[in-house]
Design a protein around this motif. Structure first.
Motif, PDB file in Angstrom:
ATOM      1  N   ILE A 146       0.844  -1.272   0.056  1.00  0.00           N
ATOM      2  CA  ILE A 146       0.173   0.233   0.005  1.00  0.00           C
ATOM      3  C   ILE A 146       1.023   1.399   0.041  1.00  0.00           C
ATOM      4  O   ILE A 146       0.619   2.299  -0.801  1.00  0.00           O
ATOM      5  N   ASN A 180      -4.362   3.214  -3.213  1.00  0.00           N
ATOM      6  CA  ASN A 180      -3.895   1.843  -2.931  1.00  0.00           C
ATOM      7  C   ASN A 180      -4.628   0.999  -1.821  1.00  0.00           C
ATOM      8  O   ASN A 180      -4.521  -0.126  -1.864  1.00  0.00           O
ATOM      9  N   TYR A 231      -6.221  -2.570  -2.231  1.00  0.00           N
ATOM     10  CA  TYR A 231      -5.749  -3.645  -1.281  1.00  0.00           C
ATOM     11  C   TYR A 231      -7.060  -4.181  -0.744  1.00  0.00           C
ATOM     12  O   TYR A 231      -6.959  -5.736  -0.771  1.00  0.00           O
ATOM     13  N   ASP A 253      -8.591  -6.388  -3.381  1.00  0.00           N
ATOM     14  CA  ASP A 253      -7.647  -7.320  -4.099  1.00  0.00           C
ATOM     15  C   ASP A 253      -7.731  -8.834  -3.816  1.00  0.00           C
ATOM     16  O   ASP A 253      -7.560  -9.573  -2.963  1.00  0.00           O
ATOM     17  N   MET A 273      -1.431  -6.539  -6.017  1.00  0.00           N
ATOM     18  CA  MET A 273      -0.973  -5.277  -5.238  1.00  0.00           C
ATOM     19  C   MET A 273       0.432  -5.903  -4.889  1.00  0.00           C
ATOM     20  O   MET A 273       1.266  -5.021  -4.681  1.00  0.00           O
TER      21      MET A 273
END
Length: 567
Positions: free
Chosen positions: A356, A502, A506, A509, A514
């Motif tokens: 991240i 991000n 994440y 995801d 990521m």
């Protein structure tokens, strides 16, 4: 053996060699064999990337605007990007097409300027570089280190340059190269015609409105179907959403709505909590008045504590802070503003150890509070995503704040706290915050299925709503949304937008994409001092050694030839 027979044998051997090489070259067109000998496997695509490329059912066309007469660093970017796209072709076959375009290639200035304006309007971010002209002066020109990816009638802009002011140009180029694979693959995924995952911004409790989150929402619509949701106490109302964002509540969230959020998490839902620990009126400060900082009564403390985090109702001051304009003129004189650091506006560090936060610029914040991780539940993993500098301190509230406080220079000895957490990632299996509580009156009186423990899921807790809030300029013709993270005083763009994107990626995801952000390519630079010190020696070696080797080879070859053909 006669000279004639020896010559015939040599010609036969030559013919066999040529045929063997041609046959090997022909076979190699049907067999893909690539050997990556780099220690960081920089030329090997990730498994998730290969899956995306092999699943394409139409041509992905990539137009890269990085060509022409480029400086050395951008030439390296171009070379690395071309090698990556060639690797994409190995796994995507004819479904991957690309071309490099020089945006300044036209000889017609008007046509060239119009093309550059079109690229800018489409969202490609230029960077200005200085060049020496033939007369010894310097000129500036724009470079567009980006691409436009087209797939199934849709297209999206990808800006490939990561420009962190704290790093050198070579380091920024290297970070940009590291991010090529993730940027391109995530863009291709967002263009696929499959139904986009849904994201919900929760409203109804004083959260940031559509304008205050307008810039991040505009960025997120490239990857999500974004909705604004009022909970209304309906358990299960959030089930269609992959990610839920609770951004800046300033009113007490009722227990019925908290249960909706809790049961969404129990079902495996992902939540981004962006909650102020302290309330401060920034508008009052900007008008020169004294404002009171006091705890923000959002009624989420018990839930967050149960999940493993506690937002403390205190304020952080940090010597690593943003600047604000301060009027230093005397009374009766014309106003004269100078920038001065404001310790209530910390610039937050983003550790590079997590996908991240890797390679992010500093994060801009305002009136942020520290977060504690609590509990010893082995089912929950806790990781710090953002933290203050080594020179911080906390102040208890209620507290009066006035801009006149900026006239007092902070003493380093007073800032004796370091690395205070302000954003935390929680992953695992969470207990319900409503276990052993009477529930018959919830869900608007209708029965529902209650879950005491969650499926494996993730959440992020951030203690400052300003991290996601963009500035809004009110004008007679409407409202103007400033890009998230942009500081109009320093004219610098901080990493807020990339950080929030991000975080949400994440949380959503399920492919492991990521993890591509953790790839690291070592920057092996020459020691410039040693280069200058030993320059003459290496120049002599580089000039004489190849010539000497060539002379030795020719001498040995002549001796062998003489021995072979002399009777």
């Amino acid at each position: 053996m006669s000279v004639s027979s020896t010559r015939n044998r040599s010609l036969t051997e030559l013919a066999i060699g040529i045929v063997a090489i041609a046959l090997l070259a022909y076979i190699s067109t049907f067999v893909n064999f690539r050997l990556d000998l780099t220690s960081e496997k920089r030329y090997t695509l990730d498994r998730s990337t290969k899956e995306v490329l092999s699943d394409l059912d139409d041509v992905v066309y990539i137009r890269v605007y990085l060509d022409g007469n480029l400086p050395m660093g951008f030439r390296r970017m171009r070379r690395e990007l071309k090698e990556l796209l060639d690797e994409f072709r190995v796994h995507g076959g004819r479904m991957i097409e690309y071309e490099f375009i020089d945006p300044l290639g036209s000889v017609d200035k008007a046509e060239r300027d119009a093309f550059v304006r079109d690229l800018y309007d489409m969202g490609l971010e230029p960077t200005n570089i200085q060049e020496r002209d033939p007369r010894g002066g310097t000129t500036q020109r724009a470079v567009f280190p980006g691409a436009i990816v087209s797939y199934k009638g849709k297209e999206q802009v990808v800006n490939l340059l990561r420009n962190n002011p704290a790093l050198s140009g070579e380091e920024n180029i290297n970070i940009s190269v590291q991010g090529f694979e993730y940027s391109l693959v995530s863009t291709i995924l967002s263009l696929k015609p499959n139904e986009l995952p849904k994201l919900a911004f929760v409203h109804g409790h004083g959260q940031l409105d559509e304008l205050e989150t307008g810039d991040i929402a505009q960025e997120l619509v490239k990857q999500f179907e974004v909705h604004r949701v009022v909970l209304g106490g309906e358990v299960g109302g959030l089930n269609p959403y992959s990610v839920v964002v609770v951004a800046g509540p300033t009113e007490r969230i009722p227990e019925a709505d908290k249960l909706v959020l809790d049961q969404y998490i129990m079902g495996g839902g992902n939540v981004l909590w962006i909650v102020d620990g302290v309330k401060v009126s920034v508008d009052s400060l900007s008008q020169g008045a004294t404002t009171l900082a006091f705890p923000n009564d959002h009624n989420l403390d018990d839930m967050l504590f149960r999940y493993g985090a506690r937002i403390n109702p205190t304020l952080i001051q940090d010597m690593q802070s943003a600047v604000i304009p301060v009027n230093v003129s005397l009374e009766g004189q014309d106003s004269r503003f100078v920038p001065a650091p404001w310790v209530y506006y910390p610039l937050i560090n983003a550790p590079g150890t997590h996908p991240i936060t890797r390679n992010l610029n500093l994060i801009s914040s305002k009136f942020v509070s520290p977060i504690d991780t609590v509990g010893m539940d082995s089912n929950i993993d806790k990781q710090i995503l953002l933290k203050t500098s080594p020179y911080s301190r906390t102040l208890n509230v209620p507290l009066f704040i006035n801009l006149r406080q900026i006239e007092r220079s902070p003493l380093e000895s007073e800032f004796n706290l370091s690395n205070l957490p302000v954003a935390v990632l929680l992953e695992g299996v969470f207990p319900s915050a409503f276990t052993n509580r009477p529930l018959s009156s919830y869900n608007n009186g209708r029965p529902f299925s209650f879950h005491e423990q969650s499926m494996p899921t993730k959440m992020v807790v951030i203690s400052d709503a300003e991290i996601i809030r963009n500035e809004v300029s009110r004008r007679p013709d409407g409202a103007y949304v400033t890009p998230l993270g942009y500081d109009r005083y320093s004219r610098q763009t901080y990493g807020n937008k990339e950080f929030i994107v991000n975080v949400i990626n994440y949380l959503n995801d399920d492919r492991g994409l990521m993890n591509l952000r953790t790839r690291e390519f070592k920057l092996r630079l020459l020691d410039k001092s040693k280069v200058l010190e030993n320059r003459v020696r290496w120049q002599v070696v580089n000039l004489t050694l190849p010539s000497l080797a060539l002379l030795i080879f020719i001498g040995v070859w002549l001796l062998i030839r003489k021995k072979r053909y002399t009777k």
